[in-house]
Scaffold this active site. Structure first.
Site, PDB file in Angstrom:
ATOM      1  N   LEU A   1       2.826  -3.302   7.119  1.00  8.91           N
ATOM      2  CA  LEU A   1       1.654  -3.982   6.554  1.00  8.91           C
ATOM      3  C   LEU A   1       0.887  -4.692   7.672  1.00  8.91           C
ATOM      4  CD1 LEU A   1       3.321  -5.634   3.429  1.00  8.91           C
ATOM      5  CD2 LEU A   1       2.101  -3.473   3.549  1.00  8.91           C
ATOM      6  N   ASP A   2      -0.444  -4.701   7.581  1.00  6.78           N
ATOM      7  CA  ASP A   2      -1.209  -5.450   8.580  1.00  6.78           C
ATOM      8  C   ASP A   2      -1.493  -6.859   8.051  1.00  6.78           C
ATOM      9  OD1 ASP A   2      -3.307  -5.290   6.843  1.00  6.78           O
ATOM     10  OD2 ASP A   2      -4.407  -3.763   7.953  1.00  6.78           O
ATOM     11  N   SER A   3      -2.292  -7.615   8.827  1.00  3.16           N
ATOM     12  CA  SER A   3      -2.458  -9.023   8.468  1.00  3.16           C
ATOM     13  C   SER A   3      -3.173  -9.192   7.133  1.00  3.16           C
ATOM     14  CB  SER A   3      -3.217  -9.739   9.582  1.00  3.16           C
ATOM     15  OG  SER A   3      -4.454  -9.091   9.826  1.00  3.16           O
TER      16      SER A   3
ATOM     17  N   THR B   1      -0.687  -8.595   4.397  1.00  3.21           N
ATOM     18  CA  THR B   1       0.220  -9.733   4.263  1.00  3.21           C
ATOM     19  C   THR B   1      -0.411 -10.819   3.407  1.00  3.21           C
ATOM     20  OG1 THR B   1       1.075  -9.186   6.433  1.00  3.21           O
ATOM     21  CG2 THR B   1       1.603 -11.361   5.583  1.00  3.21           C
TER      22      THR B   1
ATOM     23  N   ARG C   1     -12.077  -4.236   5.539  1.00  7.94           N
ATOM     24  CA  ARG C   1     -11.639  -3.051   6.287  1.00  7.94           C
ATOM     25  C   ARG C   1     -12.801  -2.467   7.090  1.00  7.94           C
ATOM     26  NH1 ARG C   1      -6.454  -3.311   6.635  1.00  7.94           N
ATOM     27  NH2 ARG C   1      -5.505  -3.811   4.652  1.00  7.94           N
TER      28      ARG C   1
END
Lengths: 140, 114
Positions: A95-97, A100, B40
């Site tokens: 998982l990336d920040s 999280t 994103r």
């Protein structure tokens, strides 16, 4: 029960009063003096029996299971078999920040608490989250 | 993306959406997807990119609009019942049309003045 007894005695007293008119003043005094005690006595009894439920502390296994349940429903996790009580969000689960942050928010909702930003920033793994939840008395 | 400013902004925005669309799962999910996609899209910005402060500011402004200027309404009978919460912006007649909290007395007269 006390109240019923009191009403019964008052009823008996008034019946007696109607039978013997000569005793009426004395009975009236008795009734008047009985009212305050009727007001206060039940309250004292209730005070004695009032009960509070104890804080229902969460068990570690339960918290762990619920957090792992959140993660298994999270589609960004690289492999569901990696979800373990010691898994690190970034290193083990991929998982990336931002993910999280989403996981921590989901944990907040699951346990109906609000985690302050600085504490939320410190949660990077399942066991850190479990430890944090166990230290929260409001979590449920 | 600079995590020191973007992460609090992301969290703030998600919290704002949760307040604004509480109990409305369809809209809440759509808002979350939109927030995620927005972040994103800018994920490649480096901390030194000149566009970064603007993107963060945009996120914070969206969050404050969601918190203060979005109110849920539910039809009850013939009227909508609004769920006004503690963050909802409340203006009065003097301030409602003035941006940034500037105050102006429109007239100064009261109803009893002729």
């Amino acid at each position: 029960m006390f109240r019923t007894a009191l009403i019964r005695s008052v009823g008996a007293a008034t019946a007696a009063a109607s039978r013997a008119t000569i005793t009426r003043p004395a009975v009236a005094r008795r009734v008047v003096s009985a009212i305050p005690s009727a007001r206060f006595a039940p309250a004292q009894r209730l005070g004695a029996v009032r009960m509070y439920s104890a804080a229902s502390g969460l068990k570690k296994e339960e918290v762990e299971g619920r957090i792992m349940g959140i993660l298994s429903g999270f589609d960004k996790v690289n492999d569901p078999s990696n979800i373990k009580p010691t898994a690190h969000f970034a290193n083990d689960l991929g998982l990336d920040s931002l993910d999280t942050v989403e996981v921590v928010m989901a944990i907040e909702e699951e346990f109906s608490i609000e985690i302050p930003d600085k504490d939320a920033d410190a949660i990077h793994s399942v066991n850190q989250a479990v430890e944090y939840i166990l230290n929260q008395p409001d979590a449920n | 993306m600079s995590t020191t400013t973007a992460i609090p902004a992301y969290r703030n925005l998600l919290r704002a959406a949760r307040i604004a669309f509480q109990g409305d799962n369809r809209v809440l999910t759509a808002a979350r997807i939109s927030i995620r996609d927005g972040f994103r899209a800018n994920a490649s910005l480096t901390p030194s990119d000149p566009n970064l402060p603007g993107a963060i500011k945009h996120a914070q402004e969206v969050a404050s609009i969601l918190r203060q200027n979005v109110v849920q309404g539910k039809m009850e009978g013939e009227a909508y019942k609004l769920r006004i919460h503690k963050d909802t912006e409340r203006g009065d007649n003097d301030t409602i049309k003035m941006p940034n909290g500037t105050k102006v007395k429109i007239d100064g007269k009261t109803c009893s003045d002729k």
